[in-house]
Design a protein around this motif. Structure first.
Motif, PDB file in Angstrom:
ATOM      1  N   PRO A 117       5.076  -7.974  -6.618  1.00  0.00           N
ATOM      2  CA  PRO A 117       4.260  -7.698  -5.423  1.00  0.00           C
ATOM      3  C   PRO A 117       4.956  -8.108  -4.122  1.00  0.00           C
ATOM      4  N   PHE A 118       5.732  -9.198  -4.171  1.00  0.00           N
ATOM      5  CA  PHE A 118       6.444  -9.643  -2.966  1.00  0.00           C
ATOM      6  C   PHE A 118       7.449  -8.588  -2.516  1.00  0.00           C
ATOM      7  N   LEU A 119       8.284  -8.118  -3.447  1.00  0.00           N
ATOM      8  CA  LEU A 119       9.306  -7.142  -3.080  1.00  0.00           C
ATOM      9  C   LEU A 119       8.695  -5.792  -2.716  1.00  0.00           C
ATOM     10  N   ARG A 120       7.593  -5.437  -3.364  1.00  0.00           N
ATOM     11  CA  ARG A 120       6.947  -4.171  -2.989  1.00  0.00           C
ATOM     12  C   ARG A 120       6.323  -4.268  -1.600  1.00  0.00           C
ATOM     13  N   MET A 121       5.833  -5.454  -1.228  1.00  0.00           N
ATOM     14  CA  MET A 121       5.331  -5.624   0.131  1.00  0.00           C
ATOM     15  C   MET A 121       6.483  -5.504   1.122  1.00  0.00           C
ATOM     16  N   ALA A 122       7.652  -6.022   0.749  1.00  0.00           N
ATOM     17  CA  ALA A 122       8.827  -5.861   1.607  1.00  0.00           C
ATOM     18  C   ALA A 122       9.157  -4.382   1.796  1.00  0.00           C
ATOM     19  N   LEU A 123       9.098  -3.621   0.721  1.00  0.00           N
ATOM     20  CA  LEU A 123       9.352  -2.178   0.814  1.00  0.00           C
ATOM     21  C   LEU A 123       8.314  -1.495   1.691  1.00  0.00           C
ATOM     22  N   GLU A 124       7.055  -1.896   1.566  1.00  0.00           N
ATOM     23  CA  GLU A 124       6.001  -1.330   2.413  1.00  0.00           C
ATOM     24  C   GLU A 124       6.245  -1.673   3.877  1.00  0.00           C
ATOM     25  N   ASN A 125       6.686  -2.896   4.138  1.00  0.00           N
ATOM     26  CA  ASN A 125       6.981  -3.313   5.512  1.00  0.00           C
ATOM     27  C   ASN A 125       8.005  -2.399   6.163  1.00  0.00           C
ATOM     28  N   LEU A 126       8.945  -1.922   5.361  1.00  0.00           N
ATOM     29  CA  LEU A 126      10.010  -1.068   5.883  1.00  0.00           C
ATOM     30  C   LEU A 126       9.697   0.412   5.711  1.00  0.00           C
ATOM     31  N   ASN A 127       8.450   0.718   5.314  1.00  0.00           N
ATOM     32  CA  ASN A 127       8.025   2.113   5.132  1.00  0.00           C
ATOM     33  C   ASN A 127       8.936   2.878   4.185  1.00  0.00           C
ATOM     34  N   ALA A 128       9.236   2.243   3.042  1.00  0.00           N
ATOM     35  CA  ALA A 128      10.074   2.910   2.041  1.00  0.00           C
ATOM     36  C   ALA A 128       9.390   4.187   1.569  1.00  0.00           C
ATOM     37  N   PRO A 129      10.155   5.269   1.387  1.00  0.00           N
ATOM     38  CA  PRO A 129       9.559   6.543   0.981  1.00  0.00           C
ATOM     39  C   PRO A 129       8.996   6.479  -0.440  1.00  0.00           C
ATOM     40  N   LEU A 130       7.723   6.851  -0.590  1.00  0.00           N
ATOM     41  CA  LEU A 130       7.082   6.877  -1.900  1.00  0.00           C
ATOM     42  C   LEU A 130       7.558   8.072  -2.699  1.00  0.00           C
ATOM     43  N   SER A 131       7.516   7.942  -4.025  1.00  0.00           N
ATOM     44  CA  SER A 131       7.890   9.043  -4.906  1.00  0.00           C
ATOM     45  C   SER A 131       6.728  10.015  -5.007  1.00  0.00           C
ATOM     46  N   ILE A 132       7.002  11.294  -4.786  1.00  0.00           N
ATOM     47  CA  ILE A 132       5.974  12.333  -4.894  1.00  0.00           C
ATOM     48  C   ILE A 132       6.416  13.326  -5.954  1.00  0.00           C
ATOM     49  N   ILE A 133       5.675  13.418  -7.028  1.00  0.00           N
ATOM     50  CA  ILE A 133       6.010  14.323  -8.132  1.00  0.00           C
ATOM     51  C   ILE A 133       4.992  15.464  -8.157  1.00  0.00           C
ATOM     52  N   LYS A 134       5.474  16.683  -8.030  1.00  0.00           N
ATOM     53  CA  LYS A 134       4.583  17.839  -8.078  1.00  0.00           C
ATOM     54  C   LYS A 134       4.159  18.122  -9.509  1.00  0.00           C
ATOM     55  N   GLU A 135       2.964  18.674  -9.656  1.00  0.00           N
ATOM     56  CA  GLU A 135       2.446  18.976 -10.990  1.00  0.00           C
ATOM     57  C   GLU A 135       3.384  19.899 -11.745  1.00  0.00           C
ATOM     58  N   SER A 136       4.022  20.821 -11.019  1.00  0.00           N
ATOM     59  CA  SER A 136       4.918  21.777 -11.666  1.00  0.00           C
ATOM     60  C   SER A 136       6.178  21.114 -12.219  1.00  0.00           C
ATOM     61  N   GLU A 137       6.454  19.839 -11.790  1.00  0.00           N
ATOM     62  CA  GLU A 137       7.666  19.150 -12.217  1.00  0.00           C
ATOM     63  C   GLU A 137       7.431  18.243 -13.415  1.00  0.00           C
ATOM     64  N   ILE A 138       6.183  18.049 -13.834  1.00  0.00           N
ATOM     65  CA  ILE A 138       5.881  17.058 -14.872  1.00  0.00           C
ATOM     66  C   ILE A 138       6.587  17.387 -16.183  1.00  0.00           C
ATOM     67  N   LYS A 139       6.550  18.663 -16.610  1.00  0.00           N
ATOM     68  CA  LYS A 139       7.212  19.039 -17.860  1.00  0.00           C
ATOM     69  C   LYS A 139       8.712  18.819 -17.761  1.00  0.00           C
ATOM     70  N   GLN A 140       9.257  19.113 -16.574  1.00  0.00           N
ATOM     71  CA  GLN A 140      10.689  18.913 -16.379  1.00  0.00           C
ATOM     72  C   GLN A 140      11.073  17.454 -16.612  1.00  0.00           C
ATOM     73  N   LEU A 141      10.193  16.519 -16.196  1.00  0.00           N
ATOM     74  CA  LEU A 141      10.489  15.101 -16.318  1.00  0.00           C
ATOM     75  C   LEU A 141      10.484  14.626 -17.764  1.00  0.00           C
ATOM     76  N   ASP A 142       9.884  15.407 -18.690  1.00  0.00           N
ATOM     77  CA  ASP A 142       9.803  15.004 -20.087  1.00  0.00           C
ATOM     78  C   ASP A 142      11.019  15.449 -20.899  1.00  0.00           C
TER      79      ASP A 142
END
Length: 335
Positions: free
Chosen positions: A224-249
């Motif tokens: 939680p500490f390091l994730r708060m650090a990432l939030e402080n710096l507005n680190a880009p969140l991962s966005i996975i599209k529904e169409s990509e889910i099968k590709q990830l498997d």
């Protein structure tokens, strides 16, 4: 996000294996858009250093160095330029006075023209001896959670590590303390209450420094500490599209290239996200030559370059295992 892996390869009786540290930081960054890893140990083998072009595509760089004797000095100027051009940086690891400051004494002073002074504003860092300065965690400030040392994670060390503590009687201009040293003997220790983590105190922070080895801490407190650090710096969140889910498997190990090869061979693979996967290289007698934990980042194929300079000519096999699934390819080393 780009991860710079400055944790030394290999392991010892009282420190974690590099692969274990890599897996830890990947878990910290799981909600975020991790695009690549740059491994300093690999780069040194290939006699390369970080360039401006290596860093420019990324919004944020996280440098981890949970090990000793892991100087980063040859890449400091590139990091400074990246930051001055708008990039954001998290520095974390064991004894950053040595890693980024190049100082290996137990009392270290920094002057104008030296990175620790110019970048962070730090005048002095002392290194604690185990004993009454026994490090047991860090008190979170400015909304950050408290961190606890994990005494069972590396049992041979029994929690007694040589830790940095930032020495400053006055607030450091341009910086805000976000965590302070907690010593086993409390106020009897000269280190108790000293800073171990800071951030840029501007309205839009661009750097955070966490001068402790995250892997050694209790995960439920350090993550939680390091994730708060990432939030402080507005680190880009991962966005996975529904169409990509099968590709990830998908789970695949592609033919090695070049094949035959003379010294280095590239092994490309596609593996599921969030699954423990191991890449291994064997000779035809079944002797294991290399074993490495690997992990996926989004839907892109990943690759691993094996340097076989110390191996004799012959046939070799690469296998990746993920749960009950495995894939194997064969390739030939010809001198």
């Amino acid at each position: 996000v780009l991860i710079i892996d400055n944790t030394p390869d290999g392991s010892s009786v009282d420190r974690p294996d590099d692969n274990e540290v890599d897996t830890f930081y990947l878990e910290v960054l799981r909600p975020y858009n991790v695009s690549a890893i740059w491994d300093r140990s690999d780069s040194l083998r290939f006699e390369s250093t970080l360039s401006d072009a290596d860093l420019s595509p990324y919004e944020l760089v996280l440098i981890h160095s949970d090990g000793v004797n892991a100087s980063f000095s040859e890449n400091i100027s590139t990091i400074e330029k990246y930051h001055s051009n708008g990039g954001k940086v998290i520095f974390t690891g064991l004894r950053l006075s040595s890693v980024f400051g190049g100082k290996r004494e137990y009392s270290n002073n920094f002057l104008q023209g030296e990175f620790m002074k110019d970048f962070f504003g730090i005048d002095s860092i002392n290194v604690s001896f185990p004993g009454r300065n026994w490090f047991i965690g860090a008190t979170g400030l400015a909304g950050f959670p408290t961190i606890e040392y994990d005494f069972e994670r590396i049992p041979d060390r029994e929690g007694q590590i040589f830790m940095d503590a930032i020495i400053s009687e006055e607030p450091i201009p341009g910086s805000e303390i976000i965590a302070t040293y907690v010593a086993g003997d409390g106020d009897e220790s000269d280190f108790h209450g000293r800073a171990v983590a800071m951030r840029d105190d501007s309205d839009t922070p661009s750097w955070i420094m966490v001068d402790l080895p995250g892997y050694n801490m209790r995960q439920e407190t350090i993550v939680p500490f390091l994730r708060m650090a990432l939030e402080n710096l507005n680190a880009p969140l991962s966005i996975i599209k529904e169409s990509e889910i099968k590709q990830l498997d998908k789970f695949e190990l592609f033919p090695a290239f070049p094949n035959p090869f003379n010294s280095r061979v590239t092994l490309e693979y596609e593996i599921p996200e969030n699954k423990s996967t191991v890449l291994q290289i064997f000779d035809t007698s079944g002797r294991s030559i290399l074993s490495r934990n690997i992990r996926a980042f989004g839907k892109r194929n990943r690759s691993f370059v094996w340097d076989a300079d110390l191996q004799p000519s012959g046939v070799y096999l690469c296998r990746i295992d993920s749960g009950s699934d495995s894939r194997t390819v064969k390739f030939v080393l010809m001198r």
